[in-house]
Design an enzyme around this catalytic site. Sequence first.
Site, PDB file in Angstrom:
ATOM      1  N   HIS A   1       0.840  -1.198   0.000  1.00 50.62           N
ATOM      2  CA  HIS A   1       0.000   0.000   0.000  1.00 50.62           C
ATOM      3  C   HIS A   1       0.878   1.252   0.000  1.00 50.62           C
ATOM      4  O   HIS A   1       0.621   2.203  -0.740  1.00 50.62           O
ATOM      5  CB  HIS A   1      -0.899   0.027   1.244  1.00 50.62           C
TER       6      HIS A   1
ATOM      7  N   HIS B   1       1.395  -4.027   9.263  1.00 52.15           N
ATOM      8  CA  HIS B   1       2.773  -3.729   8.874  1.00 52.15           C
ATOM      9  C   HIS B   1       3.530  -3.122  10.041  1.00 52.15           C
ATOM     10  O   HIS B   1       2.946  -2.458  10.899  1.00 52.15           O
ATOM     11  CB  HIS B   1       2.829  -2.737   7.707  1.00 52.15           C
TER      12      HIS B   1
END
Length: 180
Positions: A108, A148
């Site tokens: 992303h 993440h």
Amino acid sequence: MFGRIQNLDNRVLDNIGRIHRPALNKIMITASRSGNLGIIWWVICTPFLIRPVWRMTGLNFVLALALAHLAGEIIIKHIVKRERPCHSLGDEEQLIDRPRFYSFPSGHTTSSFAMVGVALLRCKLITFFPILLLATLIGFSRMYLRVHYLTDVVFGALLGFTCGVLSVGLFDAIVSALGF
């Protein structure tokens, strides 16, 4: 050294976990989902691709996204094979579905900052700053949602920005070679 980095990553996620609030959860989930499959970036590319005076910039955005995907998702993730932080959480702590693939780098964030790199070199500040803010929000949302680590996001931003900047040079070379 890797132990220290992992400790830093864990501390950052713990600190971010302390700011979780229902309203902020919704904002971060929405920001993160907008980056799924690069959806928000394809939406942003559309007017650039449609409008003739912006078309070359739109095509450059597409090239940057392709380079970022190739470098991050196809090459680096499968070399590093880092497990995501969400795999050590209980189901009640997880705000979104656990992604199936590896953690490093954040895809992303990589795609987001590929757009930032192109926007910095091709767009006016009025276009660049919203892209930068959205990219930053998407990157932060990935840590907020515990899918993440900080290093995944930081490296994703650096990789994406590099892909964006390199795509401008590559795009210019292709356009020049084709005589456009």
